[in-house]
Design an enzyme around this catalytic site. Sequence first.
Site, mmCIF file in Angstrom:
data_model
loop_
_atom_site.group_PDB
_atom_site.id
_atom_site.type_symbol
_atom_site.label_atom_id
_atom_site.label_comp_id
_atom_site.label_asym_id
_atom_site.label_seq_id
_atom_site.Cartn_x
_atom_site.Cartn_y
_atom_site.Cartn_z
ATOM 1 N N ASN A 3 0.865 -1.181 0.000
ATOM 2 C CA ASN A 3 0.000 0.000 0.000
ATOM 3 C C ASN A 3 0.898 1.226 0.000
ATOM 4 O O ASN A 3 1.517 1.540 1.014
ATOM 5 C CB ASN A 3 -0.885 -0.020 1.254
ATOM 6 C CG ASN A 3 -1.636 1.285 1.440
ATOM 7 O OD1 ASN A 3 -1.801 2.059 0.497
ATOM 8 N ND2 ASN A 3 -2.098 1.540 2.664
ATOM 9 N N TRP A 4 0.961 1.890 -1.133
ATOM 10 C CA TRP A 4 1.864 3.035 -1.249
ATOM 11 C C TRP A 4 1.315 4.306 -0.603
ATOM 12 O O TRP A 4 2.018 5.310 -0.561
ATOM 13 C CB TRP A 4 2.171 3.312 -2.724
ATOM 14 C CG TRP A 4 3.152 2.359 -3.313
ATOM 15 C CD1 TRP A 4 3.753 1.296 -2.692
ATOM 16 C CD2 TRP A 4 3.683 2.388 -4.647
ATOM 17 N NE1 TRP A 4 4.611 0.668 -3.551
ATOM 18 C CE2 TRP A 4 4.589 1.305 -4.761
ATOM 19 C CE3 TRP A 4 3.464 3.210 -5.757
ATOM 20 C CZ2 TRP A 4 5.278 1.047 -5.930
ATOM 21 C CZ3 TRP A 4 4.155 2.940 -6.931
ATOM 22 C CH2 TRP A 4 5.060 1.873 -7.011
ATOM 23 N N LYS A 5 0.067 4.288 -0.173
ATOM 24 C CA LYS A 5 -0.546 5.485 0.398
ATOM 25 C C LYS A 5 -0.348 6.668 -0.567
ATOM 26 O O LYS A 5 -0.346 6.461 -1.771
ATOM 27 C CB LYS A 5 0.026 5.792 1.785
ATOM 28 C CG LYS A 5 0.093 4.545 2.684
ATOM 29 C CD LYS A 5 0.389 4.880 4.108
ATOM 30 C CE LYS A 5 0.667 3.615 4.890
ATOM 31 N NZ LYS A 5 0.280 3.693 6.262
ATOM 32 N N HIS A 89 -9.387 1.087 5.023
ATOM 33 C CA HIS A 89 -8.095 1.299 5.692
ATOM 34 C C HIS A 89 -8.299 2.241 6.878
ATOM 35 O O HIS A 89 -9.126 3.163 6.812
ATOM 36 C CB HIS A 89 -7.091 1.884 4.693
ATOM 37 C CG HIS A 89 -5.687 1.879 5.223
ATOM 38 N ND1 HIS A 89 -5.234 2.826 6.108
ATOM 39 C CD2 HIS A 89 -4.654 1.021 5.033
ATOM 40 C CE1 HIS A 89 -3.971 2.556 6.422
ATOM 41 N NE2 HIS A 89 -3.593 1.466 5.775
ATOM 42 N N GLU A 91 -6.699 4.679 7.914
ATOM 43 C CA GLU A 91 -6.513 6.102 7.593
ATOM 44 C C GLU A 91 -7.767 6.674 6.939
ATOM 45 O O GLU A 91 -8.108 7.844 7.127
ATOM 46 C CB GLU A 91 -5.264 6.283 6.711
ATOM 47 C CG GLU A 91 -3.987 6.059 7.521
ATOM 48 C CD GLU A 91 -2.795 5.578 6.728
ATOM 49 O OE1 GLU A 91 -2.800 5.657 5.490
ATOM 50 O OE2 GLU A 91 -1.832 5.100 7.371
ATOM 51 N N GLU A 161 -5.149 -5.118 10.683
ATOM 52 C CA GLU A 161 -4.165 -4.062 10.894
ATOM 53 C C GLU A 161 -4.447 -3.323 12.201
ATOM 54 O O GLU A 161 -5.284 -2.408 12.228
ATOM 55 C CB GLU A 161 -4.212 -3.057 9.738
ATOM 56 C CG GLU A 161 -3.901 -3.666 8.384
ATOM 57 C CD GLU A 161 -3.312 -2.637 7.437
ATOM 58 O OE1 GLU A 161 -2.254 -2.922 6.877
ATOM 59 O OE2 GLU A 161 -3.888 -1.550 7.288
ATOM 60 N N GLY A 167 2.489 2.325 10.628
ATOM 61 C CA GLY A 167 3.406 3.449 10.423
ATOM 62 C C GLY A 167 4.108 3.905 11.684
ATOM 63 O O GLY A 167 4.703 4.984 11.718
ATOM 64 N N SER A 207 3.596 -2.050 10.274
ATOM 65 C CA SER A 207 5.053 -2.010 10.408
ATOM 66 C C SER A 207 5.732 -3.340 10.057
ATOM 67 O O SER A 207 6.672 -3.761 10.718
ATOM 68 C CB SER A 207 5.450 -1.552 11.810
ATOM 69 O OG SER A 207 4.967 -0.236 12.047
ATOM 70 N N GLY A 228 2.842 -1.115 4.233
ATOM 71 C CA GLY A 228 2.824 0.298 3.861
ATOM 72 C C GLY A 228 4.233 0.770 3.550
ATOM 73 O O GLY A 228 4.770 0.546 2.469
ATOM 74 N N GLY A 229 4.854 1.421 4.539
ATOM 75 C CA GLY A 229 6.157 2.071 4.352
ATOM 76 C C GLY A 229 7.197 1.234 3.628
ATOM 77 O O GLY A 229 7.855 1.717 2.703
HETATM 78 C C1 PEP Z 1 -0.662 0.139 5.857
HETATM 79 O O1 PEP Z 1 -0.618 1.231 5.317
HETATM 80 O O2 PEP Z 1 -1.596 -0.624 5.611
HETATM 81 C C2 PEP Z 1 0.431 -0.252 6.766
HETATM 82 C C3 PEP Z 1 0.352 -1.389 7.391
HETATM 83 O O3 PEP Z 1 1.474 0.647 6.903
HETATM 84 P P1 PEP Z 1 2.917 0.356 7.564
HETATM 85 O O4 PEP Z 1 3.429 -0.943 6.987
HETATM 86 O O5 PEP Z 1 3.756 1.533 7.162
HETATM 87 O O6 PEP Z 1 2.725 0.248 9.048
#
Ligand code: PEP
Length: 248
Positions: A3-5, A89, A91, A161, A167, A207, A228-229
Amino acid sequence: AGNWKMYKTGPETKEFADKFKPLVNGKADGEIVLCPPFTALELLSEALRGTNVALGAQNMHWEAQGAFTGEISPLMLKAAGCKYVILGHSERREYFGESDELINRKVKAAIANGLIPILCVGEKLEHREAGTTETVIRTQLLSGLQGVEPAAVAKMVIAYEPVWAIGTGKTASSGDAEQVSSFIRSLISATFGSEAGQTVRIQYGGSVKPGNAAELLGMPNIDGALVGGASLDPEAFARIIDAGKAGA
Ligand code: PEP
């Protein structure tokens, strides 16, 4: 799934694809998905043609078309080459006020248009501390899947999640992540039948990094990761995919 956000322009997406493809081509037993911003979907779809990497979006509207300024429809995502769409999600829930009812509309619209939803559920830190994690997950899951046919649930992906782990660099322990994933599978079996429970894919997200992926992905009820990251870096994401293969 990555997930590049709200990261990466078109040129940056192209640069990622050029580095990423040789790292993963032909390598995965499972599926690899990249979910870039809307503006990079068509470009990435083209760059991924003929590879083992599928395309997903990060959100969508529930109508096929209409006067909804600034929105993107499931038809448009299909036409851009998407197979998956991330829905609910944390966010989106937190910053854009998405309710379980609205997410449910999107889940049904995605399925009706031939997209596979990656439905995100997860508790906040206050819920975990109050011991209400399972109550929160049950509500998000059953509301999000309200009215969905068992056969469609079986094809879906549920991403567990924990909000406090997204994040933040804090990861749920593999034991805690497995416990909630197992709860999700049992709840789906009890509600939609054992076939849906066995077949639905459950991802852990929060993470995930190359260093912790193998342990998380080695858990019996964790079938994959939503990253994500770390998915923004081709080498790091490829190492997570390799860890998933080792932990399968
Ligand atoms: C996400 O955006 O779904 C996520 C899990 O982010 P991260 O891996 O950065 O915690």
